[in-house]
Design a protein around this motif. Structure first.
Motif: not given
Length: 344
Positions: A91-98, A140-152
Motif C-alpha cells: 500500500p505505501a508504494a502504491a500510494r506514493a506512485l499514485k 484524448w488519452v490525457l483527457a481520460a487519464y488525468g481524471p482517472a489518475a487524480g481519482a486514484a
C-alpha cells in the motif's frame, strides 16, 4: 546555393555529371563507367537560401516540451507500477506512485498548455478525434487519464469509496502505457530528422525511461520492504532505455551525431551514467539501506530527465543543420538510382 539547389539540382547535377563521364549509348562514342572510377562532379556543399535552415525548427522551449515528455512518461509508468503494488499488497508504494503520477500528469499538462500559449488551444484539440493524428489521440488519452489518475490518488489518500478508487487505479494503469509512449510517436511524426528517423526505437526508449523514473519514485518514497518489484523494474527499465537508445544511434548513422555532440551529447552521457548507477545501486543496496535506495531513486529520476532533454536538444540541432536533411535525401536518391541500374 538555394535550398532547392541543394535538394534538387544537387542530385540531378550528380546524374548529369555521371552521364557526361560514362556517355550514353554507342552513337556518341561513349563507354560505360568501369568499377572503381571516380565521379568528376564534386559533391554539392551544404548551403541554404540566405543561410537559413532547410527546415523550420519547432519553436518549442525545452522547459515546456522536454518537461512535458519527461513528466508524461513518469506518470504513465507510475500508474502501471501503482496498480501492481496495490494488487500485491504494497500500500505505501502504491500510494506514493499514485500521488507522483497525479503530480506528474498535472505538471505535464501545465507544461503543454504553457507551450500552446493559452488553455483554449488544448480544449480545441478535443473538438474532433483523428485516429491518424498522434496529437489528437494523445489529447484524448490525457483527457481520460488525468481524471482517472487524480481519482486514484485522492481516493487512496482519503480512504473514501475504495471500490471506486480501485476502479480508477485499474483505469489509470490501462491508459498508462499509452501516456508513457504516445509522445515518442508524436515527435517521430514530425519532419525533424533525428526524431523522425528514430521512429522504430523511440517508443522503447520512452517506455524504458519512464519505467526507470517511476521505479525511482518508489525507491525514494516507499519503505524498502515494499520495493523489491520496483527494484527489478528499475533494472529492466534502465536496461531497455539504454539498449534501445544505442540501437537507435547505430541505425541512424550520421543522424546519430546530434545525440553524441554538444548539449544533447552531454545529457545523453549523463543519462547513461545516472541510469546505470541508479539501477545498480537500487538493485544491490536498495533493499538493505534506506539511504542507498533514496540515492538510487534520485539517480533514476535524473537519468530519465536527462534522456528526455537530450532527445529534445538532439532533435532541435538536427533541424537547424541543413546536412541532416540533405544528406539522407541524397543517399536515398542514390540508392534508388543504384537499384534501377542494377549497380552498374
Amino acid at each position: 546555393m538555394s535550398t532547392s539547389d541543394v535538394t534538387k539540382d544537387g542530385v540531378t547535377g550528380q546524374r548529369e555529371g555521371r552521364d557526361a563521364l560514362i556517355g550514353q549509348g554507342t552513337g556518341r562514342g561513349g563507354r560505360r563507367k568501369r568499377r572503381g572510377e571516380q565521379a568528376m562532379v564534386p559533391e554539392a556543399e551544404f548551403t541554404s537560401y540566405y543561410g537559413k535552415p532547410v527546415l523550420n525548427a519547432p519553436v518549442w522551449a525545452a522547459a515546456d516540451v522536454a518537461a512535458y515528455l519527461f513528466l508524461g512518461g513518469l506518470a504513465g509508468a507510475g500508474s502501471v507500477l501503482a496498480a501492481g503494488a496495490e494488487l500485491t499488497g504494497r500500500p505505501a508504494a502504491a500510494r506514493a506512485l499514485k500521488i507522483s503520477s497525479l503530480v506528474a500528469i498535472a505538471g505535464s499538462a501545465a507544461a503543454l498548455i504553457h507551450d500552446l500559449g493559452r488553455p483554449a488551444r488544448f480544449v480545441n484539440m478535443l473538438r474532433v478525434m483523428k485516429p491518424t493524428s498522434p496529437m489528437s489521440v494523445g489529447s484524448w488519452v490525457l483527457a481520460a487519464y488525468g481524471p482517472a489518475a487524480g481519482a486514484a490518488a485522492v481516493l487512496d489518500v482519503t480512504g473514501l469509496f475504495k471500490p471506486l478508487g480501485r476502479a480508477a487505479t485499474v483505469g489509470a494503469a490501462a491508459l498508462g502505457p499509452v501516456v508513457a509512449t504516445y509522445t515518442a510517436v508524436l515527435i517521430a511524426d514530425t519532419a525533424v530528422p533525428a526524431w523522425h528517423e528514430g521512429y522504430r526505437e523511440m517508443p522503447l526508449v520512452f517506455v524504458g525511461s519512464g519505467t526507470a523514473a517511476a521505479s525511482g519514485v518508489a525507491l525514494l518514497a516507499a519503505p524498502a520492504a515494499e520495493t523489491a518489484p520496483m527494484r527489478s523494474a528499475a533494472v529492466l527499465g534502465a536496461g531497455l532505455d539504454l539498449a534501445a537508445a544505442r540501437l537507435m544511434e547505430r541505425r541512424l548513422g550520421m543522424l546519430a551525431e546530434p545525440y553524441r555532440q554538444g548539449k544533447a551529447g552531454k545529457l545523453m552521457r549523463a543519462a547513461e551514467i545516472l541510469s546505470v548507477a541508479g539501477a545498480a545501486g537500487g538493485a544491490l543496496l536498495g533493499g538493505r539501506s534506506r539511504i542507498a535506495a533514496a540515492l538510487g531513486g534520485a539517480a533514476l529520476l535524473a537519468g530519465s530527465a536527462c534522456t528526455r532533454f537530450g532527445i529534445f536538444h538532439a532533435g532541435m540541432r538536427s533541424a537547424q543543420d541543413p546536412k541532416y536533411t540533405v544528406v539522407p535525401q541524397r543517399e536515398r536518391a542514390n540508392a534508388r538510382d543504384t537499384a534501377k541500374t542494377g549497380g552498374a
